[in-house]
Design a protein around this motif. Structure first.
Motif, PDB file in Angstrom:
ATOM      1  N   UNK A  47       0.851  -1.187   0.000  1.00 19.30           N
ATOM      2  CA  UNK A  47       0.000   0.000   0.000  1.00 19.30           C
ATOM      3  C   UNK A  47       0.886   1.236   0.000  1.00 19.30           C
ATOM      4  N   UNK A  48       1.329   1.701  -1.179  1.00 16.50           N
ATOM      5  CA  UNK A  48       2.258   2.831  -1.227  1.00 16.50           C
ATOM      6  C   UNK A  48       1.705   4.118  -0.619  1.00 16.50           C
ATOM      7  N   UNK A  49       0.383   4.213  -0.477  1.00 16.33           N
ATOM      8  CA  UNK A  49      -0.216   5.413   0.117  1.00 16.33           C
ATOM      9  C   UNK A  49      -0.308   5.335   1.636  1.00 16.33           C
ATOM     10  N   UNK A  50       0.202   4.260   2.233  1.00 15.05           N
ATOM     11  CA  UNK A  50       0.263   4.201   3.680  1.00 15.05           C
ATOM     12  C   UNK A  50      -0.717   3.229   4.310  1.00 15.05           C
ATOM     13  N   UNK A  93       0.510  -8.015  -3.989  1.00 19.66           N
ATOM     14  CA  UNK A  93       1.542  -7.050  -4.349  1.00 19.66           C
ATOM     15  C   UNK A  93       1.617  -6.942  -5.860  1.00 19.66           C
ATOM     16  N   UNK A  94       2.410  -5.978  -6.340  1.00 18.95           N
ATOM     17  CA  UNK A  94       2.447  -5.806  -7.795  1.00 18.95           C
ATOM     18  C   UNK A  94       3.317  -6.887  -8.439  1.00 18.95           C
ATOM     19  N   UNK A  95       3.165  -7.105  -9.735  1.00 19.40           N
ATOM     20  CA  UNK A  95       3.812  -8.259 -10.371  1.00 19.40           C
ATOM     21  C   UNK A  95       5.324  -8.300 -10.264  1.00 19.40           C
ATOM     22  N   UNK A  96       6.000  -7.136 -10.324  1.00 17.83           N
ATOM     23  CA  UNK A  96       7.463  -7.154 -10.206  1.00 17.83           C
ATOM     24  C   UNK A  96       7.884  -7.678  -8.844  1.00 17.83           C
ATOM     25  N   UNK A 138      -6.124  -7.627   6.613  1.00 16.63           N
ATOM     26  CA  UNK A 138      -5.149  -7.023   5.725  1.00 16.63           C
ATOM     27  C   UNK A 138      -4.080  -6.295   6.536  1.00 16.63           C
ATOM     28  N   UNK A 139      -2.824  -6.508   6.172  1.00 16.87           N
ATOM     29  CA  UNK A 139      -1.705  -5.807   6.791  1.00 16.87           C
ATOM     30  C   UNK A 139      -1.023  -4.955   5.725  1.00 16.87           C
ATOM     31  N   UNK A 140      -1.349  -3.668   5.640  1.00 16.59           N
ATOM     32  CA  UNK A 140      -0.771  -2.812   4.587  1.00 16.59           C
ATOM     33  C   UNK A 140       0.681  -2.447   4.889  1.00 16.59           C
ATOM     34  N   UNK A 141       1.510  -2.488   3.867  1.00 18.27           N
ATOM     35  CA  UNK A 141       2.920  -2.105   3.949  1.00 18.27           C
ATOM     36  C   UNK A 141       3.169  -0.965   2.960  1.00 18.27           C
ATOM     37  N   UNK A 142       3.694   0.131   3.459  1.00 12.10           N
ATOM     38  CA  UNK A 142       4.009   1.241   2.570  1.00 12.10           C
ATOM     39  C   UNK A 142       5.328   1.026   1.841  1.00 12.10           C
ATOM     40  N   UNK A 143       6.255   0.301   2.489  1.00  4.74           N
ATOM     41  CA  UNK A 143       7.563   0.033   1.894  1.00  4.74           C
ATOM     42  C   UNK A 143       7.597  -1.381   1.333  1.00  4.74           C
ATOM     43  N   UNK A 144       7.891  -1.468   0.058  1.00  5.67           N
ATOM     44  CA  UNK A 144       7.904  -2.768  -0.612  1.00  5.67           C
ATOM     45  C   UNK A 144       8.963  -3.689  -0.021  1.00  5.67           C
ATOM     46  N   UNK A 145      10.129  -3.139   0.311  1.00  5.18           N
ATOM     47  CA  UNK A 145      11.207  -3.961   0.860  1.00  5.18           C
ATOM     48  C   UNK A 145      10.782  -4.609   2.182  1.00  5.18           C
ATOM     49  N   UNK A 146      10.030  -3.884   3.002  1.00  8.72           N
ATOM     50  CA  UNK A 146       9.560  -4.422   4.276  1.00  8.72           C
ATOM     51  C   UNK A 146       8.535  -5.538   4.062  1.00  8.72           C
TER      52      UNK A 146
END
Length: 341
Positions: free
Chosen positions: A31-34, A83-86, A60-68
């Motif tokens: 969730x890039x928007x937080x 998550x997104x396909x990449x 649901x557990x939203x993560x703003x940082x993809x690495x995390x």
């Protein structure tokens, strides 16, 4: 926050009580928007799953940082991942993520399962007519984690055997599509990229006109409502960690495929529904590139450390080699004496 949201969060974080013991199925979602926006957008989907699989609680557990998000997936902190396909192809390779379903979008009355980017320049820029013209060119994009922009720009270059590091002198991230539009139209950057959906919105709003911009490598496809650059790519998948029980995987898949059109969960999540999982082979060059970069960077690091530790020996060896070479050259030029009997 709705009462049901608060209850599920409380259950999830009760001290000394595991999620599995409480019957909670955790879904990590990028969730890039937080966090707050992620809960608002995706918790209705969790509630829909709970209505179809009442013996479980879904959170649901939203993560703003993809690495995390990816780190916690590797640690097995949740059962399912959206998550997104990449990001998905990395987790598929690293932890054996299993695809369940893929997200469908509705735009301008059409339901589709594709994502696309628009790489554009101003119409009066005659230096850029295709991606082949990018040579150490300044570039602006929305966000480094944005699949529909920077990730797809890299894929388009890799499809053409182009290295993004050679194509761009620098890449700046504006944070949103608005900033990209301003940067390119003001002439601060020769070109930029954003999601095809955002670019189309600016056109319909009259923020830009078709005469003022030029889409590089522009394409159109029946069934996809936007003009875009290069190729179409798959939409987001929902995957399961390999330890997630098969019966649960099947129940979640069945429930999401049966979600009615126009369901409130889809409206909150800004999606049209779910379809059987599509293939993500087109996204794999990003993973191959990242692995290659890691190997090359590691090799360069090792070589650099070796040179630092053996600089004196290397310099002496080079000096001796040069001296011997010069000596042999001089000896080769000396006249040979004849021996008379």
């Amino acid at each position: 926050m709705r009462v049901s949201h608060a209850i599920t969060l409380l259950i999830l974080f009760l001290p000394g009580q595991s999620a599995m013991a409480a019957g909670v199925i955790k879904i990590g979602v990028f969730s890039p928007d937080g966090f707050k926006t992620g809960i608002h957008r995706w918790q209705p989907t969790a509630e829909y799953l709970q209505s179809r699989i009442p013996e479980k609680r879904f959170q649901m557990l939203p993560y703003q940082e993809l690495a995390e998000l990816e780190q916690d997936a590797r640690r097995g902190k949740f059962d399912l991942v959206l998550t997104h396909p990449a990001s998905y192809v990395r987790l598929e390779q690293q932890v054996g993520l299993v695809r369940l379903v893929s997200r469908a979008q509705r735009d301008q009355g059409q339901i589709h399962t594709h994502a696309a980017t628009v790489i554009f320049t101003r119409a009066d820029n005659d230096q850029l007519n295709s991606l082949a013209d990018f040579t150490q060119t300044p570039f602006i994009c929305t966000d480094e984690q944005d699949y529909n922009a920077w990730q797809l720009v890299q894929l388009e270059l890799l499809r053409r055997q182009r290295d993004p590091a050679r194509a761009f002198s620098r890449v700046d991230f504006a944070g949103n599509a608005e900033g990209v539009l301003r940067g390119v139209m003001a002439g601060d950057y020769p070109a930029g990229a954003m999601a095809a959906r955002d670019f189309d919105r600016f056109l319909r709003q009259g923020r830009i006109t078709p005469q003022a911009v030029r889409i590089l490598e522009g394409n159109e496809m029946p069934g996809f409502p936007f003009r875009y650059s290069g190729a179409l790519y798959p939409q987001w998948p929902l995957g399961a960690l390999p330890d997630t029980p098969a019966p649960l995987r099947g129940a979640v898949t069945e429930a999401l495929l049966a979600m009615p059109a126009g369901h409130p969960a889809g409206q909150a999540g800004d999606y049209a529904g779910w379809v059987e999982s599509v293939h993500y082979q087109a996204v794999r060059p990003l993973l191959d590139k990242s692995l290659t970069q890691h190997v090359v960077e590691r090799q360069l690091t090792v070589a650099n450390l070796w040179l630092q530790q053996n600089r004196r020996s290397v310099l002496i060896s080079v000096g001796v080699t040069l001296f011997v070479w010069l000596l042999l050259r001089l000896l080769g030029r000396l006249p040979q004496r004849r021996l008379h009997p």
